[in-house]
Every structure is written in structure tokens, then in C-alpha cells.
Write an enzyme that holds these catalytic residues in place. Structure first.
Site, PDB file in Angstrom:
ATOM      1  CD  GLU A  60       6.070  42.515  72.349  1.00 48.65           C
ATOM      2  OE1 GLU A  60       6.634  42.387  71.260  1.00 48.65           O
ATOM      3  OE2 GLU A  60       4.854  42.269  72.528  1.00 48.65           O
ATOM      4  CG  ASP A  61       5.431  38.003  73.504  1.00 45.16           C
ATOM      5  OD1 ASP A  61       6.509  37.929  72.878  1.00 45.16           O
ATOM      6  OD2 ASP A  61       4.345  37.662  73.004  1.00 45.16           O
ATOM      7  CE1 TYR A  62      11.751  32.420  74.653  1.00 43.59           C
ATOM      8  CE2 TYR A  62      13.300  34.170  74.070  1.00 43.59           C
ATOM      9  CZ  TYR A  62      13.051  32.865  74.468  1.00 43.59           C
ATOM     10  OH  TYR A  62      14.111  32.027  74.701  1.00 43.59           O
ATOM     11  N   GLY A 110       2.165  38.182  74.684  1.00 40.91           N
ATOM     12  CA  GLY A 110       1.917  39.617  74.869  1.00 40.91           C
ATOM     13  C   GLY A 110       0.455  39.987  74.962  1.00 40.91           C
TER      14      GLY A 110
END
Lengths: 362, 263
Positions: free
Chosen positions: A208-210, A183
Site C-alpha cells: 500500500e505504501d508503494y 509504510g
């Protein structure tokens, strides 16, 4: 180990041959929380970009946020810059970063979005190097993070982690077809994320990035790494902060991919060295201490080479590397022993797959 | 009249193609309605948990993204191909015993899906909200694979709670279902292109989700066998020294090659 080091070298020598055909306008989103050392310089580097068209949206969750004064200082210093401050948090789920970013995301004028953390400091050609790689087949571009300007034990340990283990992990997982997205730097198209429900869908996940990377790959689009590492300004950092942050990251990894987490010790220099020394002793009668020593020396050389790619290797970096390698198994056991994480003043319980359950305020 | 297939798997579970690729694959072949129904394994069984670790099932974490992507692909399927895409899941309850294993499809409203519920409870929950419950391959599929007989064993009790029973899954017709008097549907259980040659459902209602679901419910449908043209070109297995060259690569299909076979 050697292969990972070689791949890292190849990755960062991968220069673009052709001239970029078009430079799409970019909306840069900067979520802010607190004032760390170097914040002004980090944020200012985004006002100095050599790029034809971009806007910067700083977002905070409270009017009393101390980072506001830093942003205001920059807005008055660069009055002609297309930049603004947004203070209108939304409640999309338990992820505070997404809640902070939602309004800025909705206000963003351009389709190409860059979410960039506050501790990232960039060079003037950053967007020029990054944006042309966002081709139609690419869903998201992330970057390997180089830890720079470390101070204090925690800072050096953090730099050692980012500049060795994590850098190799990023390029290796990409090479093996399981790319990770971080992120700290995510460049993507709003129109693509909209197909997965937009940014708000990611508000239920701690990573949230994954999940953004996972979802985007389900659209048959690729996750790419930027051709050069971006710099994370570490600054003064305590040992406690280092431990807490890695405990959180580790527990997130465990929640998302428990099997991969279980085999992580195989990638610790100390553990794999001990396993190799015992095996070679049993099979061929080699001296375990010699084997272990050679293994650690070779591992150290490979890590040193990668470190040198990311930042200047020094005696302090070597010392931090020794301590970090020794701490890795202890950290792993600590990660294994729980499922809660502390993040920005709140405790969260991690559910399977990186979902978050609200916890208490700490 | 148009062709429909209501049992498709994407790479959100154990299918080979992504959801957009499935839409393109069926859209280009002129299908009027499809339902994407990825496995959603119950988490109370060991096999279900293992499937989660292996990444071959939807999970509570991936389900929201799956649903959102289906929503956006619904619009694209309609705009680009005039095809109705119905969101779905295949609730998957696997046990080592075939008679304790059950797979059932939920089509339409996916708001209150809980894979750990028994079919009876889940049916009571989702059907009033407009969703359809379909028993997937309830009898022997005539293939060497995991069989799921639990729903068929309970067919008398479940008959009022199941909207249709698969009378065909892939290329095989199930005589037990065919002559049972239960409401029927034919699907391919598509996991990859090689599953395309199979029985499909034929509908004549409007290509709208409500109309399609109603047509299944009221059994205003027929079945046809769809044969995908096979393009023979050599390909090699990943273990050529053991297997040698393999033939049988499936290529573009052709709706003209339909062979109507009566119920």
C-alpha cells in the site's frame, strides 16, 4: 556505490535553514498487532513530542489484542494527551494493515496524517522536523529507516540490511526520480489521498505504501524523504523471521517491478565483485582474487560509512554484514522461486502489480 | 456550441501530462467536454505484456487508482472550468501485424472493463451499462507509427456494436471513414502539447456525461479544426551534438484561431 554513499551523506546533512512558518495539526495513526519487545517505549515516545497540536489513534483488530494493555497503560499515564484506542476493523480488501487502520483514518480530526508502525521510536522534535516539509508541492514524506537495538542473528542481519543496502537504495532511487515510499512512516494530507479514492483504495495492494507513492506522483506532487533517518527498534529477532520477512519484501518487489528485480544481483557486492573480477581478468589479466578482495573491501568501507550514519558500527555489525552479503544471492534465488507470501498469519498469492489474492490461514 | 476531445492520454500510460494537468490544459482553453482514455493493453499478447513491464499502459493494479482519480477530477473540472470530464480507456490490442491490431475507446462506465476481451464481447458487456465504444484511428493515420486496421477490416460485423468511428485522429481526416456512412467522431489522440493542433468534435448539448454520450450516439455533432498557436523559441534536444538546436515549441492556444472545415 561511492555515489550512493555520497548522496546518503548529503541527504542527512540537509538541515532546514529557515524557521517553520506554520505547524499544521497532525493525526498520528498507529496500527498495532502483538507485543514486541520495546513496544511500550516505542509508543511512549509519541506522547513526548514537542509539537503544538496532534492526536494519536491506536488501532487494533480484536478486543483480545495483547497490545491493548500497553496502550491502556500509556493512556492512564498521560491522561491529558489527545489519544485514543480504536477497535473497529473494516474489510476494504485483503491488506490487513489497511483494514485495521480504516476506522482510525475516518475518525482522524486533522488533514495531515502520519501513519507510523509500532516499532518506530522517535525523538521529541520528530514532528517539528517533519511537518514543515509538507509543502503544497509535496504529496507524501517518508523516511529512511535506521535499524537500532538489534539482538540475535536475525536482528543483526536486519540492521545490516536497513543500515546499508536499504538506506542507500532509498536515497538513490529518490535522487534518480523513482522514490520509494515505506509504510513505516508516511506523512500526507487526507485531502490529497482522497483524490485517489482515499485509504480504502489501497486495501487491494500488499504494498500500500508503494501504491500511495505511485498514485500521489500521478497528481504531479513529489515524494520526499525526511531529512534524518527514523529509528526502527529491532530487538530480539530470529533468523527465520529475517528470512521470511525478506522473502515477502522481495516477492512484493518482484510482483511490482519484475525487470528491476531481475537486475538486482548487479547491486550485490558478491555478484558484482565476481563479475568485475572475471571481466578484468579476461580484459587485462588482473588477478581475479585480488580484484574481488579489493572490490569487497571498498564496498565494505562504503557500507560501513553509511552504517555509521544510521547507527554505531561495531564488530557485530561487520560480522552481520559479511553474512548478509553472502546470503543475498541465496535469498534472491528463493524470492524468484515463488509468488506466495505469509503475512500476519495468512498466506497470500501475489498478482501482477502488487495486487493480493486471499490465501489460507496459517 | 463547445469544443470536445475524447481521446487523451495521461502519464498513467504513454501521455506526457498528468490527469490534473490535462484538466487544466483543456479547461484553460475553454473546452466543454473531454475524455481521458489511457491505454489498457491486453495481457494475452507479448507486446501487451511488454507494455506493462515498460509502464506505458494501465494495468489491473493501477486501474482502480486511475478510476478514482478520474472521479475526483470530474468534480474539479466541473467546479473550476465548467467542463465535463468523461472517464475512459483505450483498449489496446497490438500485434506485429497492422491488420491484427485494434484500439478502441470505452467512454463512460468503466466498471466492467477487461482488456483481454474481444471488442464484440466487451461491447456487449459495457454498452448496456451506458458506456460508449469508439473505434480509434481505424484506418491509416498517415504517420509513421503502428497502424491498427483490425476494426476497419471487421466494420460490417462490428457496425452495430461500435457507437462511432474516428474520422480524424490528430490533424488528419480519414476519407474512408468520412464517406463510409458510419457514425463518426473527431479526436486528437493527445499525448503531449504538440498534438493539440488537430480535429476536434463540436457539440451543442448540455455539458453532462449522459447528454454528451447521447449526442455522440445520435451523431448530433460537428467537427472543427483547432489550431494551437506556435511559440517559436529555441530549445535543445538531448543530443545536441547530433541533432543541433531544434525549433518548434508549442505555447498557449487560442480558440479564436479555429478554422471551421465542413464535413
Amino acid at each position: 556505490m561511492g555515489w550512493g554513499t555520497w548522496i546518503a551523506f548529503k541527504q542527512f546533512q540537509n538541515r532546514r535553514e529557515e524557521e517553520p512558518s506554520s505547524l499544521a495539526p497532525v493525526s498520528i495513526l498507529k496500527p498495532l498487532k502483538g507485543v514486541d519487545e520495546g513496544l511500550l517505549e516505542n509508543l511512549e515516545s509519541f506522547f513526548k513530542l514537542n509539537y503544538p497540536s496532534y492526536e494519536i489513534l491506536f488501532s487494533v483488530t480484536e478486543n483480545t489484542e495483547p497490545a491493548i494493555s500497553v496502550v491502556q497503560k500509556l493512556l492512564s499515564k498521560y491522561p491529558s494527551a489527545d489519544a485514543k484506542l480504536v477497535c473497529e476493523p473494516q474489510n476494504t480488501g485483503p491488506n490487513p494493515k489497511i483494514n485495521n487502520l480504516m476506522t482510525a483514518y475516518e475518525l482522524a480530526k486533522h488533514d495531515v496524517i502520519l501513519i507510523s508502525d509500532s516499532n518506530i521510536r522517535v525523538k521529541p522534535n520528530y514532528l517539528l522536523n517533519l511537518v514543515p516539509d509538507l509543502r503544497d508541492s509535496v504529496g507524501i514524506i517518508t523516511a529512511v529507516v535506521a535499524g537500532v537495538s538489534a539482538k540475535g542473528l536475525g536482528g543483526w542481519l536486519e540492521a545490516s540490511y536497513l543500515n546499508t543496502f536499504f538506506a542507500r537504495w532509498m536515497v538513490l532511487t529518490k535522487k534518480l526520480g523513482f522514490p520509494s515510499v515505506i509504510g513505516k512512516s508516511m506523512l500526507f494530507r487526507k485531502s490529497i489521498l482522497k483524490r485517489l479514492g482515499g485509504l480504502k483504495t489501497l486495501g487491494h495492494y500488499i504494498a500500500e505504501d508503494y501504491m500511495a507513492g505511485h498514485g500521489i506522483q500521478k497528481l504531479d506532487l513529489t515524494v520526499e524523504l525526511m531529512r534524518s533517518p527514523i529509528e526502527q527498534f529491532i530487538g530480539p529477532y530470529s533468523y527465520q523471521n529475517f528470512w521470511a520477512r525478506h522473502l515477502r519484501w522481495g516477492r512484493i518487489r518482484k510482483s511490482i517491478a519484475p525487470l528491476a528485480f531481475l537486475i538486482e544481483p548487479l547491486f550485490f557486492s558478491t555478484f558484482s565483485g565476481v563479475a568485475g573480477a572475471i571481466s578484468l581478468n579476461v580484459l587485462f589479466g588482473f588477478s581475479p582474487l585480488t580484484v574481488w578482495g579489493l572490490h569487497m573491501a571498498l564496498w565494505g568501507i562504503c557500507d560501513g560509512l553509511i552504517y555509521q550514519l544510521m547507527d554505531r558500527f561495531s564488530w557485530k555489525a561487520l560480522g552481520a554484514w559479511v553474512v548478509r552479503e553472502g546470503l543475498a544471492p541465496l535469498l534472491w534465488i528463493s524470492i524468484l522461486s515463488g509468488n506466495t507470501v505469509s503475512w500476519r498469519g495468512r498466506d497470500y498469492r501475489l498478482l501482477k502489480g502488487g495486487l493480493l489474492a486471499e490465501g489460507r490461514t496459517t | 456550441m463547445y469544443l470536445a476531445d475524447f481521446h487523451l492520454h495521461s502519464n498513467f500510460s504513454d501521455g506526457k501530462l498528468s490527469i490534473p494537468a490535462l484538466v487544466d490544459y483543456y479547461g484553460k482553453r475553454g473546452f466543454g467536454a473531454i475524455a481521458i482514455t489511457d491505454h489498457f493493453c491486453e495481457q494475452t499478447s507479448l507486446i501487451g505484456r511488454a507494455s506493462t513491464y515498460l509502464g506505458v499502459t494501465l494495468t489491473t493494479a493501477t486501474f482502480p487508482i486511475y478510476r478514482e482519480l478520474l472521479k475526483s477530477e470530474q468534480e474539479r473540472a466541473w467546479d473550476q472550468y465548467g467542463m465535463c470530464l468523461i472517464p475512459g480507456v483505450e483498449i489496446t490490442k497490438n500485434s506485429i501485424l497492422n491488420h491484427r491490431s485494434a484500439h478502441f475507446l470505452v467512454l463512460g462506465n468503466l466498471e466492467n472493463i477487461d482488456p483481454n476481451l474481444d471488442i464484440s464481447e466487451l461491447s456487449d458487456r459495457v454498452r448496456p451499462e451506458g458506456a460508449l465504444v469508439i473505434a480509434a484511428h481505424p484506418v491509416s493515420t498517415q504517420k509513421i507509427e503502428k497502424q491498427t486496421f483490425h476494426l476497419w477490416d471487421r466494420r460490417e460485423e462490428l457496425a452495430p456494436k461500435v457507437d462511432a468511428w474516428e474520422v480524424a485522429s490528430g490533424p488528419y481526416l480519414f476519407d474512408e471513414v468520412r464517406y463510409s456512412g458510419l457514425p463518426m467522431i473527431a479526436n486528437s489522440d493527445f499525448h503531449s502539447e504538440k498534438n493539440m493542433t488537430s480535429w476536434k468534435t463540436l457539440l451543442s448539448c448540455e455539458k453532462k456525461q449522459e447528454a454528451v454520450l447521447q449526442a455522440i450516439k445520435k451523431q448530433q455533432l460537428d467537427f472543427q479544426f483547432y489550431r494551437e498557436e506556435t511559440v517559436r523559441e529555441p530549445s535543445y534536444s538531448t543530443l545536441p551534438w547530433i541533432m543541433g538546436p531544434q525549433l518548434g515549441h508549442y505555447g498557449m492556444g487560442n480558440v479564436d484561431s479555429l478554422q471551421a472545415i465542413s464535413k
